[in-house]
Design an enzyme around this catalytic site. Structure first.
Site, mmCIF file in Angstrom:
data_model
loop_
_atom_site.group_PDB
_atom_site.id
_atom_site.type_symbol
_atom_site.label_atom_id
_atom_site.label_comp_id
_atom_site.label_asym_id
_atom_site.label_seq_id
_atom_site.Cartn_x
_atom_site.Cartn_y
_atom_site.Cartn_z
ATOM 1 N N GLY A 1 84.918 36.501 51.730
ATOM 2 C CA GLY A 1 84.250 35.543 50.842
ATOM 3 C C GLY A 1 84.873 34.174 51.020
ATOM 4 C CB SER B 1 81.592 30.318 53.255
ATOM 5 O OG SER B 1 80.928 31.180 52.350
ATOM 6 C CG PHE C 1 75.611 37.637 53.841
ATOM 7 C CD1 PHE C 1 75.045 37.417 55.094
ATOM 8 C CD2 PHE C 1 75.040 38.614 53.038
ATOM 9 C CE1 PHE C 1 73.946 38.138 55.532
ATOM 10 C CE2 PHE C 1 73.933 39.349 53.464
ATOM 11 C CZ PHE C 1 73.394 39.112 54.714
ATOM 12 C CG ASP D 1 76.318 43.335 52.991
ATOM 13 O OD1 ASP D 1 77.166 42.971 52.153
ATOM 14 O OD2 ASP D 1 75.524 44.279 52.791
ATOM 15 C CB ALA D 2 81.806 41.221 52.613
ATOM 16 C CB VAL E 1 83.014 39.419 47.450
ATOM 17 C CG1 VAL E 1 81.520 39.690 47.571
ATOM 18 C CG2 VAL E 1 83.687 39.532 48.809
ATOM 19 C CE1 TYR F 1 87.601 31.360 33.094
ATOM 20 C CE2 TYR F 1 85.726 32.617 32.278
ATOM 21 C CZ TYR F 1 86.648 31.600 32.116
ATOM 22 O OH TYR F 1 86.628 30.818 30.986
ATOM 23 C CE1 TYR G 1 82.699 35.490 33.549
ATOM 24 C CE2 TYR G 1 82.119 34.025 31.758
ATOM 25 C CZ TYR G 1 82.149 34.317 33.109
ATOM 26 O OH TYR G 1 81.627 33.434 34.008
ATOM 27 C CB VAL H 1 81.008 23.585 38.593
ATOM 28 C CG1 VAL H 1 79.508 23.617 38.893
ATOM 29 C CG2 VAL H 1 81.265 22.837 37.294
#
Length: 397
Positions: free
Chosen positions: A48, A50, A74, A111-112, A139, A225, A235, A274
């Protein structure tokens, strides 16, 4: 072509290659400006890699510790006049900057969650690096096709047990709105755990370990998070919370596995920022706008690169690490400062359509959102023509 932002809901459907590259260079400059990361990693796999926190981890490893990095993501490549995704351009810029310093950088686009990409990654490590000493799992995906069953699971953002009414911002109309979220069904909870829980992280570590490509003393961390009272209903106490609890259970087994060879596994808790994912959550634009207002006034505001660079220096490769009672590494300490949270809570119900810009930093939120896609970056001429057809050097597809 000249590329301008076009926003639809919580997605910007255009991306700016030069802006994405400038954003990557800004992050590199921040890390380099803080000096070398002492005792940092040397061969790093980022799953993940990028955008957001994953990209920040790759930058911190490479430009803070001089590490060779292999990134998995991806992303959509540009096609003729249609720009690629921001993550594509971020990764192209990262490769260019790494090459300029003689740092190894390779990336795998796919696709990881799949066995195929795991095997491609193992093959690349064996061929180019031998072993890795850090695996970062970052990811964020709305769905996952399970590699063993072929079933596609969906993640769901819902409360558990009872409906919850949340305040938020209608970002298209710049108005306060309330959203009623119905409770998740057992199947929705199970699907969310399948997508966002710890199983795929465990599968990655098990596969890498079985292939002999984890170095002695290797570390792994997964980003998460947690938030505080304002966000707990959706959450920690919601369907996503069940996935986060699964992550906490998974890390214990991974820690035991790696500790046998001097390594470690930790969940790293990072602050709210963000992202494309957070912008889709009904309450988060309002929470982030208030958080930005309060933390900027206190001089403690941080973005992805400040958070992850600090995590590397203070906890992953610093002693003593900032660890909570559950063994998680905590980089979200400034967000959870009781004084910060008290101010956010005090303002929460006071925000109206009329005072939105006065009581919150919604303007800052909008800027950060556009920056995700390469817009609102200082020094970029957005009236100039740019070529969207940029390739990623050393890309394995």
């Amino acid at each position: 072509m000249i590329i301008k932002p076009r926003v639809r809901g919580f997605i910007c459907v255009t991306t700016h290659p030069a802006g994405c590259a400038a954003s990557v260079r800004e992050q590199i400059a921040y890390v380099a400006g803080r000096g070398p990361i002492e005792r940092g990693p040397k061969k790093v796999l980022v799953i993940g890699a990028s955008t957001g926190y994953g990209l920040a981890a790759r930058i911190a490893a490479a430009f803070g510790a001089g590490a060779a990095t292999l990134g998995v993501f991806f992303e959509r490549a540009p096609l003729d006049a249609k720009p690629g995704t921001a993550g594509w351009y971020n990764s192209a810029a990262f490769h260019d900057e790494a090459a300029a310093l003689g740092l190894y950088a390779a990336s795998i686009n796919g696709d990881a969650f799949s066995d195929e990409i795991k095997q491609k990654t193992i093959d690349a490590i064996k061929r180019d690096l031998g072993q890795v000493d850090l695996v970062v799992y970052s990811v964020a995906a709305p769905r996952r096709t399970h590699p063993k069953t072929g079933i596609t699971h969906q993640s769901t953002l819902k409360p558990i047990g009872q409906a919850v009414r949340l305040r938020g911002i209608d970002t298209d109309n710049e108005a306060i709105k309330e959203t009623l979220l119905q409770p998740a069904t057992p199947d929705e909870i199970a699907g969310t755990v399948a997508v966002m829980g710890g199983e795929d992280w465990r599968m990655w570590i098990d596969a890498l370990d079985a292939a002999g490509v984890l170095a002695d003393g290797a570390k792994t961390t997964a980003f998460t998070y947690l938030g505080e009272k304002v966000t707990h209903d959706i959450y920690w106490n919601g369907s996503i919370g069940e996935a986060k609890k699964d992550l906490d259970r998974t890390v214990l087994a991974l820690r035991d596995k790696l500790a046998a060879r001097g390594g470690d596994a930790r969940v790293s808790v990072l602050k709210a920022v963000v992202t494309q994912a957070s912008s889709a959550i009904p309450m988060m634009p309002l929470y982030l706008s208030l958080l930005f207002k309060v933390m900027k006034a206190r001089g403690t505001h941080e973005g992805c690169i400040e958070q992850v660079d600090g995590l590397f220096r203070d906890s992953l490769y610093g002693a003593p690490p900032h660890v909570d009672a559950e063994g998680r590494l905590r980089a979200d300490r400034l967000e959870l400062d009781p004084a910060v949270q008290a101010q956010v809570l005090e303002l929460w119900d006071r925000v109206t359509d009329d005072n939105l810009y006065a009581l919150t930093d919604f303007a800052g939120y909008k800027t950060e959102f556009l920056r995700l896609f390469g817009f609102e970056i200082d020094g970029v001429d957005y009236d100039a023509h740019v070529d969207p057809n940029i390739r990623i050097p050393n890309l394995i597809e």
